[in-house]
Design a protein around this motif. Structure first.
Motif, PDB file in Angstrom:
ATOM      1  N   THR A 191      -1.436 -19.837   8.318  1.00 35.88           N
ATOM      2  CA  THR A 191      -2.106 -18.990   7.332  1.00 35.88           C
ATOM      3  C   THR A 191      -1.560 -17.568   7.390  1.00 35.88           C
ATOM      4  O   THR A 191      -1.279 -16.950   6.360  1.00 35.88           O
ATOM      5  N   HIS A 192      -1.375 -17.044   8.597  1.00 35.55           N
ATOM      6  CA  HIS A 192      -0.813 -15.703   8.765  1.00 35.55           C
ATOM      7  C   HIS A 192       0.589 -15.630   8.145  1.00 35.55           C
ATOM      8  O   HIS A 192       0.937 -14.648   7.484  1.00 35.55           O
ATOM      9  N   LYS A 193       1.380 -16.673   8.358  1.00 40.09           N
ATOM     10  CA  LYS A 193       2.733 -16.688   7.786  1.00 40.09           C
ATOM     11  C   LYS A 193       2.694 -16.758   6.261  1.00 40.09           C
ATOM     12  O   LYS A 193       3.553 -16.188   5.587  1.00 40.09           O
ATOM     13  N   SER A 236      -8.598 -13.870   5.797  1.00 44.85           N
ATOM     14  CA  SER A 236      -7.222 -14.031   6.282  1.00 44.85           C
ATOM     15  C   SER A 236      -6.263 -13.028   5.658  1.00 44.85           C
ATOM     16  O   SER A 236      -5.127 -12.899   6.100  1.00 44.85           O
ATOM     17  N   GLY A 237      -6.696 -12.369   4.586  1.00 41.60           N
ATOM     18  CA  GLY A 237      -5.832 -11.392   3.930  1.00 41.60           C
ATOM     19  C   GLY A 237      -4.993 -11.959   2.813  1.00 41.60           C
ATOM     20  O   GLY A 237      -4.070 -11.297   2.320  1.00 41.60           O
ATOM     21  N   LEU A 261     -13.690 -21.949   1.788  1.00 41.69           N
ATOM     22  CA  LEU A 261     -12.277 -21.620   1.604  1.00 41.69           C
ATOM     23  C   LEU A 261     -12.093 -20.213   1.043  1.00 41.69           C
ATOM     24  O   LEU A 261     -11.184 -19.484   1.456  1.00 41.69           O
ATOM     25  N   GLU A 262     -12.957 -19.814   0.099  1.00 43.95           N
ATOM     26  CA  GLU A 262     -12.829 -18.467  -0.465  1.00 43.95           C
ATOM     27  C   GLU A 262     -13.069 -17.408   0.614  1.00 43.95           C
ATOM     28  O   GLU A 262     -12.316 -16.438   0.728  1.00 43.95           O
ATOM     29  N   ARG A 263     -14.097 -17.603   1.412  1.00 45.54           N
ATOM     30  CA  ARG A 263     -14.390 -16.658   2.494  1.00 45.54           C
ATOM     31  C   ARG A 263     -13.231 -16.607   3.493  1.00 45.54           C
ATOM     32  O   ARG A 263     -12.782 -15.535   3.910  1.00 45.54           O
ATOM     33  N   LEU A 303      -6.622 -21.948  -2.184  1.00 42.51           N
ATOM     34  CA  LEU A 303      -7.018 -22.844  -1.110  1.00 42.51           C
ATOM     35  C   LEU A 303      -7.705 -24.028  -1.774  1.00 42.51           C
ATOM     36  O   LEU A 303      -8.639 -23.842  -2.559  1.00 42.51           O
ATOM     37  N   LEU A 304      -7.229 -25.224  -1.483  1.00 41.42           N
ATOM     38  CA  LEU A 304      -7.657 -26.409  -2.223  1.00 41.42           C
ATOM     39  C   LEU A 304      -8.421 -27.396  -1.355  1.00 41.42           C
ATOM     40  O   LEU A 304      -8.103 -27.605  -0.183  1.00 41.42           O
TER      41      LEU A 304
END
Length: 196
Positions: free
Chosen positions: A88-90, A130-131, A123-125, A139-140
């Motif tokens: 996720t960070h990447k 996560s930025g 997922l939205e939160r 996000l699915l």
């Protein structure tokens, strides 16, 4: 292709039995030739899929025609810092590095392999914390059968452990603007520059 000779070279501890939810028999012709699901090769068209985005709206691959798609699989409760949190960070780094022109022509997709817990609201939160810029990243989630079918196109396997965590392979794929698989990257050692 047909395997005609198999020779055992070594034996070890067998891997955990995959979660039965990850085995999917798609409807006939859903993936092209009416065969069972298959792994998409580089240069092949990625079959259509439709899942639910973090905003609650349906998102289909065909709706992203003309854009490159960077897609990976994660889950928000992943306890391993060098797995889903790192991926996720990447993805956030990819967004920042794209630049204006590429940013307009690229969509990032993070598909959960834990749809039972990862609702659109979760997922939205997660995306905001996560930025991720949710204008360009989605996000699915969706029924486990649809998630498992989509994951089968790119080879990741996943199964639930006794402690509730999910064991899975990490794969990032790039789909070109014509809907063809352009590249697949394994693990987490890939760089932002390689993806771009």
């Amino acid at each position: 292709w047909r395997v005609t000779r198999v020779r055992v070279l070594a034996q070890g501890t067998p891997p955990p039995t995959p979660d039965t939810r990850a085995h999917v028999d798609p409807p006939p012709r859903e993936v092209g030739q009416g065969e069972g699901y298959f792994q998409v090769g580089v240069g092949q068209l990625v079959p259509e899929f439709r899942l639910i985005a973090q905003n609650g709206e349906a998102l289909a691959l065909s709706g992203l025609a003309g854009k490159a798609v960077v897609l990976t699989f994660i889950y928000t409760r992943c306890p391993m810092p060098d797995f889903c949190p790192l991926v996720t960070h990447k993805m956030v780094e990819i967004q920042k590095a794209l630049g204006t022109e590429l940013r307009e022509r690229t969509q990032l997709l993070l598909v959960t392999i834990d749809p039972k817990f990862d609702t659109p609201e979760v997922l939205e939160r997660f995306g905001r914390q996560s930025g991720l810029d949710l204008g360009q990243a989605s996000l699915l989630t969706g029924p486990i059968r649809q998630v498992a079918l989509l994951s089968s196109y790119f080879g990741p396997e996943f199964w639930e452990q006794k402690d509730g965590s999910i064991n899975h392979k990490i794969r990032l794929v790039v789909v070109d603007s014509r809907g063809r698989l352009h590249a697949e990257l394994h693990g987490t050692t890939w760089t932002t520059d390689a993806v771009i």
